[in-house]
Design a protein around this motif. Structure first.
Motif, mmCIF file in Angstrom:
data_model
loop_
_atom_site.group_PDB
_atom_site.id
_atom_site.type_symbol
_atom_site.label_atom_id
_atom_site.label_comp_id
_atom_site.label_asym_id
_atom_site.label_seq_id
_atom_site.Cartn_x
_atom_site.Cartn_y
_atom_site.Cartn_z
ATOM 1 N N GLY A 56 22.394 61.054 46.343
ATOM 2 C CA GLY A 56 22.905 63.237 46.491
ATOM 3 C C GLY A 56 22.440 63.097 47.948
ATOM 4 N N ARG A 57 21.578 64.504 47.928
ATOM 5 C CA ARG A 57 21.345 64.359 49.365
ATOM 6 C C ARG A 57 20.730 63.367 50.341
ATOM 7 N N HIS A 58 19.724 62.607 49.181
ATOM 8 C CA HIS A 58 18.928 61.184 49.772
ATOM 9 C C HIS A 58 19.909 60.109 50.539
ATOM 10 N N ARG A 123 30.499 70.092 41.816
ATOM 11 C CA ARG A 123 31.586 70.707 42.945
ATOM 12 C C ARG A 123 31.373 69.363 43.987
ATOM 13 N N ASN A 124 31.490 68.618 43.781
ATOM 14 C CA ASN A 124 31.096 67.328 44.552
ATOM 15 C C ASN A 124 31.717 66.310 44.102
ATOM 16 N N ARG A 125 33.097 66.785 44.014
ATOM 17 C CA ARG A 125 33.915 65.892 43.287
ATOM 18 C C ARG A 125 34.467 65.005 44.085
ATOM 19 N N ASN A 126 33.936 65.110 45.554
ATOM 20 C CA ASN A 126 35.040 64.220 46.861
ATOM 21 C C ASN A 126 33.619 63.500 46.585
ATOM 22 N N LYS A 127 32.156 63.592 46.082
ATOM 23 C CA LYS A 127 31.482 62.528 46.666
ATOM 24 C C LYS A 127 31.162 61.183 45.950
ATOM 25 N N ARG A 128 30.067 60.118 46.210
ATOM 26 C CA ARG A 128 29.901 58.907 45.658
ATOM 27 C C ARG A 128 28.898 59.016 45.003
ATOM 28 N N ILE A 183 16.376 77.697 32.181
ATOM 29 C CA ILE A 183 15.880 77.901 33.902
ATOM 30 C C ILE A 183 16.732 76.431 34.067
ATOM 31 N N ASN A 184 17.216 76.013 33.675
ATOM 32 C CA ASN A 184 17.769 74.187 34.107
ATOM 33 C C ASN A 184 19.341 74.827 34.072
ATOM 34 N N ILE A 185 19.951 75.656 33.756
ATOM 35 C CA ILE A 185 21.280 75.758 33.332
ATOM 36 C C ILE A 185 21.278 76.385 34.733
ATOM 37 N N SER A 187 19.615 77.627 37.001
ATOM 38 C CA SER A 187 19.071 76.908 38.045
ATOM 39 C C SER A 187 20.765 75.935 39.032
ATOM 40 N N ASP A 188 20.557 75.071 37.458
ATOM 41 C CA ASP A 188 22.342 74.716 38.309
ATOM 42 C C ASP A 188 23.105 75.177 38.462
ATOM 43 N N SER A 189 23.194 76.588 38.279
ATOM 44 C CA SER A 189 24.660 77.260 37.865
ATOM 45 C C SER A 189 24.328 78.184 39.257
ATOM 46 N N GLY A 201 28.488 69.933 51.778
ATOM 47 C CA GLY A 201 27.733 70.043 52.424
ATOM 48 C C GLY A 201 25.854 70.757 51.674
ATOM 49 N N TYR A 202 24.991 71.685 52.501
ATOM 50 C CA TYR A 202 23.849 71.980 51.527
ATOM 51 C C TYR A 202 24.010 73.695 51.978
ATOM 52 N N LYS A 203 23.475 74.442 51.353
ATOM 53 C CA LYS A 203 22.274 75.515 51.815
ATOM 54 C C LYS A 203 21.049 76.010 50.791
ATOM 55 N N ILE A 204 21.270 77.067 51.641
ATOM 56 C CA ILE A 204 19.617 77.388 50.971
ATOM 57 C C ILE A 204 19.665 78.469 49.847
ATOM 58 N N ASN A 217 15.927 73.540 38.570
ATOM 59 C CA ASN A 217 16.694 72.856 38.005
ATOM 60 C C ASN A 217 15.355 71.898 37.089
ATOM 61 N N TYR A 218 14.595 70.982 38.209
ATOM 62 C CA TYR A 218 13.448 69.804 38.239
ATOM 63 C C TYR A 218 12.582 70.428 36.991
ATOM 64 N N PHE A 219 12.472 71.780 37.182
ATOM 65 C CA PHE A 219 11.241 72.417 36.683
ATOM 66 C C PHE A 219 11.476 73.214 35.013
ATOM 67 N N GLY A 220 12.259 73.460 34.547
ATOM 68 C CA GLY A 220 13.348 73.691 33.017
ATOM 69 C C GLY A 220 13.787 72.403 32.945
ATOM 70 N N GLU A 221 13.646 71.146 33.574
ATOM 71 C CA GLU A 221 13.712 70.000 32.261
ATOM 72 C C GLU A 221 12.723 68.980 32.082
ATOM 73 N N MET A 222 11.500 69.526 33.035
ATOM 74 C CA MET A 222 10.706 69.144 32.037
ATOM 75 C C MET A 222 10.041 69.878 31.860
HETATM 76 P P1 NDP Z 1 20.071 68.422 42.539
HETATM 77 O O1 NDP Z 1 19.429 69.270 42.897
HETATM 78 O O2 NDP Z 1 19.691 67.556 43.608
HETATM 79 O O3 NDP Z 1 21.629 68.526 42.592
HETATM 80 C C1 NDP Z 1 22.600 69.216 41.910
HETATM 81 C C2 NDP Z 1 23.529 69.169 42.182
HETATM 82 O O4 NDP Z 1 23.675 70.332 42.815
HETATM 83 C C3 NDP Z 1 24.784 68.476 42.429
HETATM 84 O O5 NDP Z 1 26.187 68.395 42.093
HETATM 85 C C4 NDP Z 1 24.107 68.816 44.373
HETATM 86 O O6 NDP Z 1 25.294 67.971 44.532
HETATM 87 C C5 NDP Z 1 24.063 70.108 44.178
HETATM 88 N N1 NDP Z 1 23.218 70.811 44.904
HETATM 89 C C6 NDP Z 1 22.247 70.671 45.350
HETATM 90 N N2 NDP Z 1 21.127 71.231 46.174
HETATM 91 C C7 NDP Z 1 22.460 72.072 47.075
HETATM 92 C C8 NDP Z 1 22.124 72.468 47.644
HETATM 93 N N3 NDP Z 1 21.506 73.153 48.847
HETATM 94 N N4 NDP Z 1 23.717 72.888 48.231
HETATM 95 C C9 NDP Z 1 24.584 72.996 47.727
HETATM 96 N N5 NDP Z 1 24.972 72.192 46.515
HETATM 97 C C10 NDP Z 1 23.372 71.149 45.850
HETATM 98 O O7 NDP Z 1 20.002 67.496 41.277
HETATM 99 P P2 NDP Z 1 19.957 65.910 40.174
HETATM 100 O O8 NDP Z 1 21.595 65.751 40.905
HETATM 101 O O9 NDP Z 1 18.930 65.308 40.498
HETATM 102 O O10 NDP Z 1 20.187 66.625 38.528
HETATM 103 C C11 NDP Z 1 21.045 67.050 38.143
HETATM 104 C C12 NDP Z 1 20.826 67.821 36.980
HETATM 105 O O11 NDP Z 1 20.216 66.464 35.857
HETATM 106 C C13 NDP Z 1 19.380 68.533 37.114
HETATM 107 O O12 NDP Z 1 19.927 69.577 35.963
HETATM 108 C C14 NDP Z 1 18.255 67.752 36.317
HETATM 109 O O13 NDP Z 1 17.384 68.422 35.902
HETATM 110 C C15 NDP Z 1 18.378 66.298 35.522
HETATM 111 N N6 NDP Z 1 18.497 65.366 35.431
HETATM 112 C C16 NDP Z 1 17.484 65.161 34.490
HETATM 113 C C17 NDP Z 1 16.978 63.637 34.927
HETATM 114 C C18 NDP Z 1 15.437 63.068 33.245
HETATM 115 O O14 NDP Z 1 14.819 62.352 33.882
HETATM 116 N N7 NDP Z 1 15.789 64.491 33.047
HETATM 117 C C19 NDP Z 1 17.211 63.215 35.959
HETATM 118 C C20 NDP Z 1 18.171 63.318 36.495
HETATM 119 C C21 NDP Z 1 18.913 64.623 36.656
HETATM 120 P P3 NDP Z 1 25.205 66.265 45.899
HETATM 121 O O15 NDP Z 1 24.663 65.618 45.093
HETATM 122 O O16 NDP Z 1 26.382 66.367 47.124
HETATM 123 O O17 NDP Z 1 23.532 66.353 46.715
#
Ligand code: NDP
Length: 278
Positions: A56-58, A123-128, A183-185, A187-189, A201-204, A217-222
């Motif tokens: 991802g971003r890292h 939406r990141n189909r072009n990424k690896r 919360i997770n769903i 936040s992911d949306s 790219g990334y936005k706030i 999204n991570y908080f909801g997952e936990m």
């Molecule tokens: P991230 O929050 O890093 O990314 C989620 C998606 O959103 C990715 O497609 C990412 O794109 C995109 N994205 C993130 N931030 C932005 C931003 N600021 N602007 C635009 N796009 C953004 O989550 P993860 O990919 O790490 O995880 C995805 C899901 O899987 C989460 O719901 C997480 O809770 C769950 N998960 C659960 C784990 C567990 O241990 N149970 C482990 C890992 C994930 P990009 O990929 O290009 O960064």
């Protein structure tokens, strides 16, 4: 359905596995697998404060091998929804009772979303994705699927009577799961809608719990897996919750730092993962 002799290739293979099950000590294998999940969490938690997994971003482009994000994600999550039902039906001594079947349905529903719907909507189909991250995820989800299903169907007698449906631990756990999933769903949306199709790219992010934290999204997952751990009330459920925290808590801190470094107008009062605290 298969009987004791002859039959299709599927039936013959099924018998080999189930007959093998009687001679192999699956309880022992479960114990090793459980220690593996617990050990991985114990190592992962401190390590991820120093190293941020490079996807991802890292991702800094340092991996030797990459796969496209979509198949990478589907492959990484596939063992969860394949190994859990296989363990449940082939090795589970209590796989006909209502409560274990209810947990099977919950598990499959979650991983239908996480393993199929979520990646198809990314939406990141072009990424690896780095191959190392996919292999690590693949191995973990396989071991964890086995551990959770085995514990529910073989080692948790409290789950084998319908009385558990009325137990406060089941009710509170399921409510927590529902809160966590919502919360997770949501936040992911919010994240998904930040990008137009094909954008990378990334936005706030704004809205929902993003008002208070950078990684809801991570908080909801936990919260979701804390709920499952309470609802199943066994050490396997606890081990998955601990792993989720070990993996996602330090990553949420890394996301938060990353946002603050990249966006000078990042909301100053927003915390990383626990509203108002951290
Ligand atoms: P991230 O929050 O890093 O990314 C989620 C998606 O959103 C990715 O497609 C990412 O794109 C995109 N994205 C993130 N931030 C932005 C931003 N600021 N602007 C635009 N796009 C953004 O989550 P993860 O990919 O790490 O995880 C995805 C899901 O899987 C989460 O719901 C997480 O809770 C769950 N998960 C659960 C784990 C567990 O241990 N149970 C482990 C890992 C994930 P990009 O990929 O290009 O960064």
């Amino acid at each position: 359905m298969c009987g004791n002799e002859g039959g299709s290739v599927f039936c013959r293979s099924l018998r080999v596995v189930t007959e093998g099950h009687q001679s192999m000590n699956w309880d022992q294998i479960y114990e090793w697998a459980l220690w593996l999940v617990l050990g991985t969490s114990a190592v992962t938690f401190p390590a991820l404060f120093f190293i941020t997994l490079g996807y991802g971003r890292h991702d800094q482009g340092k991996s030797m091998l990459y796969v496209p994000s979509l198949p990478g994600w589907i492959l990484m999550e596939a063992p969860s929804w394949i190994v859990f039902p296989l363990t449940f039906f082939l090795l589970g001594r209590h796989n006909r009772e209502a409560v274990p079947l209810c947990f099977l349905a919950i598990w499959q529903l979650h991983y239908f979303y996480r393993g199929i719907i979520f990646p198809l909507r990314m939406r990141n189909r072009n990424k690896r994705k780095p191959v190392g991250a996919v292999i690590a995820g693949f191995l973990f989800t396989g071991v964890n699927g086995f551990v959770q299903a085995y514990a529910i169907t073989n080692l948790s007698p409290h789950l084998w009577t319908p009385d558990w449906f009325a137990d406060p631990r089941f009710i509170v756990g399921i409510l927590l799961m529902l809160i966590g999933v919502s919360i997770n769903i949501h936040s992911d949306s919010v994240l998904r809608n930040l990008r137009a199709p094909g954008e990378t790219g990334y936005k706030i992010p704004h809205g929902g719990l993003y008002r208070w934290i950078s990684a809801p999204n991570y908080f909801g997952e936990m919260i979701e897996w804390l709920g499952l751990a309470i609802a199943v009330w066994n050490v396997a459920g606890l081990s998955f919750f601990l792993f989720t925290v070990a993996n996602l808590f330090p990553r949420a801190l890394a996301h938060h730092r990353w946002y603050k470094e990249r966006f000078p107008d990042y909301p100053p009062g927003r915390k990383a993962i626990i509203p108002g605290l951290i």
